[in-house]
Scaffold this active site. Structure first.
Site, PDB file in Angstrom:
ATOM      1  N   TYR A   1       0.826  -1.209   0.000  1.00 14.51           N
ATOM      2  CA  TYR A   1       0.000   0.000   0.000  1.00 14.51           C
ATOM      3  C   TYR A   1       0.869   1.272   0.000  1.00 14.51           C
ATOM      4  CZ  TYR A   1       1.194  -1.121   4.781  1.00 14.51           C
ATOM      5  OH  TYR A   1       1.886  -1.465   5.896  1.00 14.51           O
TER       6      TYR A   1
ATOM      7  N   SER B   1       7.398   1.828  10.686  1.00 15.10           N
ATOM      8  CA  SER B   1       6.914   0.625  10.001  1.00 15.10           C
ATOM      9  C   SER B   1       5.571   0.240  10.594  1.00 15.10           C
ATOM     10  CB  SER B   1       7.908  -0.511  10.191  1.00 15.10           C
ATOM     11  OG  SER B   1       7.843  -0.952  11.533  1.00 15.10           O
ATOM     12  N   LYS B   2       5.057  -0.878  10.110  1.00 16.66           N
ATOM     13  CA  LYS B   2       3.762  -1.366  10.583  1.00 16.66           C
ATOM     14  C   LYS B   2       3.741  -1.534  12.094  1.00 16.66           C
ATOM     15  CE  LYS B   2       2.511  -4.174   6.724  1.00 16.66           C
ATOM     16  NZ  LYS B   2       2.524  -5.541   6.307  1.00 16.66           N
ATOM     17  N   ARG B   3       4.900  -1.853  12.641  1.00 22.31           N
ATOM     18  CA  ARG B   3       4.973  -2.057  14.091  1.00 22.31           C
ATOM     19  C   ARG B   3       4.485  -0.832  14.860  1.00 22.31           C
ATOM     20  NH1 ARG B   3       9.622  -1.822  16.337  1.00 22.31           N
ATOM     21  NH2 ARG B   3      10.707  -1.262  14.421  1.00 22.31           N
TER      22      ARG B   3
ATOM     23  N   GLY C   1       1.965   0.941  14.325  1.00 18.78           N
ATOM     24  CA  GLY C   1       0.539   1.209  14.123  1.00 18.78           C
ATOM     25  C   GLY C   1       0.258   1.318  12.641  1.00 18.78           C
TER      26      GLY C   1
END
Ligand code: GLU
Length: 491
Positions: free
Chosen positions: A14, A260-262, A264
């Site tokens: 994304y 990063s995704k970590r 949130g």
């Protein structure tokens, strides 16, 4: 000269916050300089690229309103089209354009075919490590004889193409944000520019595309800065004019590691889905690495365009602060006119089944006005207004137990029902007076009246200003609700 900049995502996922910020800076720069903003999809990594990611990236950019002048577009029927005269805008569709330049590099002796197998390269690297040498390619294939080449071909080996690095001197380029960047050529080896299947690797494709698309300024994350010397060498070898570079520092999470995704939600559309206004996200992203001299915080989008310059971009990493984004979201929500905010709220209310197809907009505006200030996330909208929009009132058990079931509440509600029923002028002011007078007469605290009245008419202990929402509900509904509370909990 018309400035031309590009955002060149690899469609492997994304549109994340970092990518969106890069896109935004390119967009702001293009609009500020009245230039062109180009979207190019770098899909040469066939294994990791996907159509879904392309669509997700376009969706993220469109949501933010970062409209591009050239590049792929999603057509009305959902298929992909293009706009602009420098296409195609997908690298895999540009392969034919690359060949002549690759041929040229080979013919001019600036690049060469390398037949070393993966195993051979691995062995060379290991040997270099053992001998404590840097694991650079040893230029083995620079001087192959015709016999060696034909022997490799007989073995069905498919060559890669390597760039012939002089190995001496320095490569220098100017970066608007980082200043002058110098790189020792000896640190680089003869790097691979074309894969065995003929597809160019990033460093070559990006240079050919930027040159052929007449890009004047390359604005991108500084995670690419180590690639830039290789690209500068290629520009020089190909005889193309260098663009101006601007490498924007990374965005870090609160713990100091790369965002990063970590940390949130890292995708832009996840912020949309969490209930952020795009204006708040844009404003916040703009400040992640850029500022005005007076540290202004809130900007209209036209103002961002007017004030944005690459020279004011910070040279050090930015820290992503979700609390600040949330604060900004609140600021933007409060700054909407009631009409604008009503338009924003309607889809959320419809989605939650709280609005019929036909509804009274003026009444809805009165309802929205009660709580607009308190909305933090747009996704809060249904739960803030449901009790005003539903016929059936939902009583919150805890509040009923704590407030309604209190000694004296029944009598108070019965008296209220009687008095409210007789009230002709049903306004917030007269309702407030009625309740205060009653408390006075009874010699009780006003809270003893206000709290049960609130729970009886809204189902809960917290909400907008009591008398204002009662006014909007109207006398009939208020009376029905008090009556209902009495029947349900006391009789
Ligand atoms: N495709 C690269 C990426 O997504 C961007 C390359 C560039 O901007 O030069 O990181």
């Amino acid at each position: 000269m018309t400035t031309r900049v590009r955002f060149a995502p690899s469609p492997t996922g994304y549109l994340h916050i970092g990518g969106a910020r890069t896109a935004l800076y390119n967009y702001l720069f293009a609009r500020h300089t009245q230039g062109k903003f180009i979207l190019r999809i770098e899909d040469t990594d066939e294994l990791r690229s996907s159509d879904e990611a392309v669509v997700a990236i376009l969706e993220g950019l469109s949501w933010l309103g970062l409209d591009w002048d050239e590049g792929p577009v999603v057509k009305q029927d959902g298929s992909l089209g293009i706009k602009g005269a420098h296409g195609p805008y997908f690298q895999m569709e540009r392969r034919a354009l690359y060949f002549e330049h690759i041929e040229r590099l080979l013919a001019e002796g600036k690049a060469y075919e390398c037949y070393c197998s993966t195993d051979e390269l691995k062995a060379k690297r290991e040997r270099a490590q053992q001998e404590k040498r840097p694991p650079k390619y040893d230029n083995h294939c620079r001087h192959l004889t015709a016999q060696q080449v034909s022997a490799f071909k007989k073995e069905q080996r498919k060559p890669v193409i390597r760039f012939k690095n002089s190995g001496t001197g320095t490569t220098v380029f100017k970066d608007i944000i980082k200043g002058e960047v110098k790189f020792e050529n000896a640190l680089l080896d003869d790097f691979v520019i074309v894969k065995p299947n003929g597809v160019p690797l990033y460093n070559l494709a990006v240079v050919l595309d930027d040159a052929l698309m007449e890009i004047t300024h390359v604005i991108r994350g500084d995670d690419h800065i180590s690639n830039t010397p290789r690209q500068v060498m290629l520009y020089q070898a190909l005889g193309f004019k260098l663009p101006v570079f601007a490498h924007i520092p990374m965005i870090l999470g609160g713990d100091g590691s790369r965002l990063s995704k970590r940390h949130g939600a890292a995708s832009v559309t996840a912020y949309r889905d969490q209930g952020y206004l795009k204006e708040a996200v844009l404003n916040y992203l703009a400040l992640l690495g850029w500022s005005t001299t007076d540290s202004q915080q809130l900007f209209e989008s036209q103002e961002l365009i007017k004030k944005f310059t690459l020279e004011r971009c910070s040279g050090s990493a930015a820290i992503f602060d979700e609390q600040k984004l949330l604060w900004m979201n609140g600021e933007y929500i409060r700054s909407q006119s009631l009409d604008e905010f009503t338009d924003i709220a309607i889809p959320y209310l419809k989605e939650a089944g709280l609005l019929p197809a036909l509804f009274d907009r003026e009444r809805l505006k009165k309802i929205i006005k009660l709580e607009q200030e308190k909305v933090k996330y747009l996704t809060d909208i249904p739960k803030l207004f449901d009790f005003m929009l539903q016929d059936e009132i939902v009583y919150h058990e805890k509040d009923v137990a704590k407030v309604l079931k209190k000694e004296g509440s029944q009598t108070i509600l019965e008296d209220m029902l009687e008095r409210v029923n007789l009230l002709n002028n049903f306004t917030a002011d007269s309702l407030e007076k009625l309740c205060r007078d009653y408390a006075d007469e009874e010699g009780i605290k006003t809270g003893m009246v206000f709290h049960p009245l609130r729970v009886a008419t809204s189902g809960r202990a917290k909400g907008p200003s009591l008398f204002h929402y009662l006014e909007v509900l109207g006398k009939d509904v208020v009376c029905v609700r008090i009556e209902k509370a009495l029947t349900e909990f006391f009789r």
